[in-house]
Structure formats: structure tokens, C-alpha cells
Design an enzyme around this catalytic site. Structure first.
Site, short mmCIF file in Angstrom:
data_model
loop_
_atom_site.label_atom_id
_atom_site.label_comp_id
_atom_site.label_asym_id
_atom_site.label_seq_id
_atom_site.Cartn_x
_atom_site.Cartn_y
_atom_site.Cartn_z
CB ILE A 1 -25.89 34.92 -20.91
CG1 ILE A 1 -25.20 34.32 -22.14
CG2 ILE A 1 -25.31 34.31 -19.64
CD1 ILE A 1 -23.72 34.67 -22.26
CG ASP B 1 -30.69 44.93 -20.50
OD1 ASP B 1 -30.72 45.78 -21.41
OD2 ASP B 1 -30.08 43.85 -20.60
N PRO C 1 -22.05 43.01 -21.69
CG PRO C 1 -22.56 44.24 -23.60
CD PRO C 1 -23.20 43.50 -22.46
CB THR D 1 -20.19 34.12 -16.09
OG1 THR D 1 -21.50 34.67 -16.21
CG2 THR D 1 -20.13 33.17 -14.92
CB SER D 2 -19.95 39.42 -18.15
OG SER D 2 -21.29 38.99 -18.01
NE ARG D 3 -15.55 39.81 -22.89
CZ ARG D 3 -16.08 38.63 -23.15
NH1 ARG D 3 -16.31 37.78 -22.16
NH2 ARG D 3 -16.37 38.28 -24.39
CD GLU E 1 -10.43 36.33 -18.35
OE1 GLU E 1 -10.65 35.16 -18.06
OE2 GLU E 1 -11.29 37.11 -18.75
CG HIS F 1 -12.96 32.96 -20.19
ND1 HIS F 1 -12.67 34.31 -20.18
CD2 HIS F 1 -13.97 32.82 -21.07
CE1 HIS F 1 -13.45 34.94 -21.02
NE2 HIS F 1 -14.26 34.05 -21.58
#
Length: 330
Positions: free
Chosen positions: A156, A175, A205, A231-233, A262, A294
Site C-alpha cells: 500500500i 521502513d 501495521p 488509512t492504516s490503524r 472506531e 474505514h
């Protein structure tokens, strides 16, 4: 292979029933309700259950499944931080997931959030409907020539990096495992990415290590008038610290497809209810914040990929030969 499908929405049923034609060996019963310690008992007599990222797969739910004789879980999503893996391991569960369905869908939604909150599309849409054509309060920023910081360059994040590059942005990233194929991306330490970026997009993640990685300290590192997209967690961001930063005018805009409270809201219509906490209400009160439900994954192509991979996983439960990348626990 009999599967009990929890929290089935109309689009889930349509997508899975279309794919089921190719898998006559799999039988699915769809339930409106989601799984919890009580509804887990309904799984007795089934070979497996199918759950989603917002489902309650805590200790008590897993024990209830175990007592019902069910030890196989098909996650129709990539994330699994909602599963008590220690308990699942102890009770002998096999858990499979859909590791990737449409990274482009999520990345495109991330950019849609960035663009919409930047140019205040959500505000202008409402104003024009009321015949208000004033431009006051709608000033945006050019993305061209700015720096995009991508936190996490898996599939992503890689798709998001390519989109930003296509916009003429300089792309930097953090990363632990850099993607060598992204020749146009400059990898840096996380602090440097946060300091230098005009747009920060989270694509990693949730782990114990990065819980609340966006907090008072890291927000203070960011440029003034930065755009933040997640848009992940939701738990990657300390929401109270984020709200403090918004109130301090740190952000030009914030786009959230995920947020900390959420779970009870995801995919549900709660128009007639009083919200138990004020986090969501506070976020929605700011003119430079957009919150979506989501939905970043929610495209026709992604739904088809999710249903097909989940059914392939169901078949692998019968054969005992699991695709390695799909295994959470075996």
C-alpha cells in the site's frame, strides 16, 4: 466445508455469493451480527468462522469458539491486531487471512483524503448546496513540488509513493525494510521523515513498537501546516495529542479513515444513537479534518479479491496445505 460468516453486509453477501459459484465444496451461512463471546456459540457444528478486522476475537470469544468445537478462523482482511494470538495459540486455532487484496484501492483513498482536506472539498460541497459560493476558508496548498513522507512502504505504501511521485512530489520514506524497486524514493529515519514532509501518510501495521507513534513529541517535529493521513490503524495516532495539535493550528489538514474508537462505529448506522465518548465528535468538529468509515479498501475489485482469497483459504483448511503468506497461526 461449512463456514459461519459473521457481520455480513449486503455487499459481502453479493461478492461472496458470486465467488461461491466456483467453490461448490464451500457452504456459507451469513449472519448480520458480529462475533462476541455470546454469538460465538452459534458456530457449533460449523468447520470454521469468517470474521473481519473489527470483530471481537478476544480471549473470551476464542474460549467460546473453542467450547463450541470450532478452531478455524478465516479473516477476510489483512490486519489481525484484534485477535488474542496467545490464547488462540494455546487453544490450537488455525487462522488464515487475506494479506493483500487491492493496495491501490487504499492508496487512492489516502490520496483522496489528502486532496480533499487540502482543498476543503468537504466544506465547499456543503456551502455550494446552500448557494454559498464564497471562497473564504477554502485556501489550499499546491502538492506539486512538496515533500511526501510515506511511513511504511509495503504494497500500500508503495502504491501511495507512486501516486505522490506522479503528482510531482519529492518522496521520502521510512521502513525497516526499504523497497529497492522504488528508485525515486529516498529512505530516511522516521524522525527525519516527520520533520521534512509536507504530507505524511501512514501505511504500516500496528505493533507494540509503533503504538501511538504519532504523539505530542512526534507532532512537535512536524512542519507547521502539514497534512496528515492515516488509512492504516487508528492506534498509530494518539488521538488526544492529535486533537491538541489541531487546536494549536499545527495541521493544514488531517484525513482519517481509521481512528482509535472506531470499533463500534465501523460499517454501522448510528444516526439515532448518542455517542459514548467525545473523540469522534471532537474530530468531526474541526473544519480541516475529514473522517471516513474505514472505507479505503472498499472497491469492487478489492471485494472480489477478498472473497476469492478467503474461499481459497477455506479450501486450504480442508487440504491442510496453507499458502504461507496467508497464515497467521497454524
Amino acid at each position: 466445508m461449512k463456514v459461519l460468516f459473521y457481520d455480513a453486509k449486503p455487499y459481502d453477501v453479493d461478492s461472496f455469493e458470486t465467488q461461491l459459484k466456483k467453490y461448490p465444496e464451500v457452504e456459507i451461512e451469513f449472519l448480520d451480527t458480529d462475533i462476541n463471546p455470546k454469538t460465538a456459540r452459534l458456530a457449533g457444528g460449523f468447520d470454521a468462522i469468517c470474521a473481519f478486522v473489527s470483530s471481537d476475537l478476544s480471549k473470551d470469544t476464542l474460549k467460546s469458539l473453542h467450547e463450541s468445537g470450532v478452531h478455524k478462523i478465516l479473516m477476510r482482511c489483512a490486519g489481525f491486531n484484534n485477535i488474542d494470538l496467545d490464547v488462540a495459540r494455546e487453544l490450537g486455532f488455525i487462522i488464515l487471512r487475506v494479506p493483500s487484496y487491492s493496495p491501490e484501492a487504499v492508496a487512492e483513498h489516502a490520496m483522496a483524503l489528502a486532496m480533499s482536506v487540502n482543498r476543503r472539498i468537504h466544506k465547499e460541497y456543503i456551502k455550494v448546496r446552500e448557494n454559498n459560493f464564497s471562497l473564504v476558508g477554502l485556501e489550499g496548498l499546491n502538492l506539486y513540488g512538496k515533500t511526501a513522507g510515506i511511513v511504511g512502504t509495503g504494497k500500500i505504501g508503495t502504491a501511495m509513493a507512486r501516486i505522490c511521485n506522479g503528482f510531482g512530489m519529492k518522496v521520502i520514506a521510512y521502513d525497516k525494510y526499504p523497497n529497492k524497486e522504488l528508485s525515486f524514493v529516498e529512505y530516511k529515519e522516521l524522525d527525519d521523515v516527520l520533520r521534512e514532509s509536507d504530507l505524511i501518510s501512514l501505511h504500516c501495521p500496528l505493533t507494540q513498537e509503533n503504538y501511538h507513534m504519532i504523539n505530542e513529541k512526534t507532532i512537535s517535529m512536524m512542519k507547521d501546516q502539514v497534512i496528515l493521513v492515516n488509512t492504516s490503524r487508528g492506534e498509530l495516532v494518539d488521538t488526544n495529542d492529535l486533537i491538541a495539535g489541531i487546536r494549536a493550528h499545527k495541521f493544514h489538514g488531517v484525513g482519517l479513515d481509521v481512528y482509535e474508537e472506531e470499533r463500534d462505529n465501523v460499517f454501522e448506522n448510528r444516526e439515532a444513537e448518542i455517542m459514548e465518548t467525545s473523540i469522534t465528535a471532537r474530530l468531526l468538529s474541526f473544519p480541516n479534518v475529514i473522517v471516513t468509515s474505514h472505507q479505503a479498501f472498499f472497491t469492487v475489485e478489492a471485494l472480489a479479491a477478498i472473497s476469492e482469497t478467503t474461499l481459497e483459504n477455506a479450501m486450504s483448511l480442508q487440504s491442510g496445505k496453507f499458502p504461507e503468506q496467508n497464515v497467521i497461526l497454524q
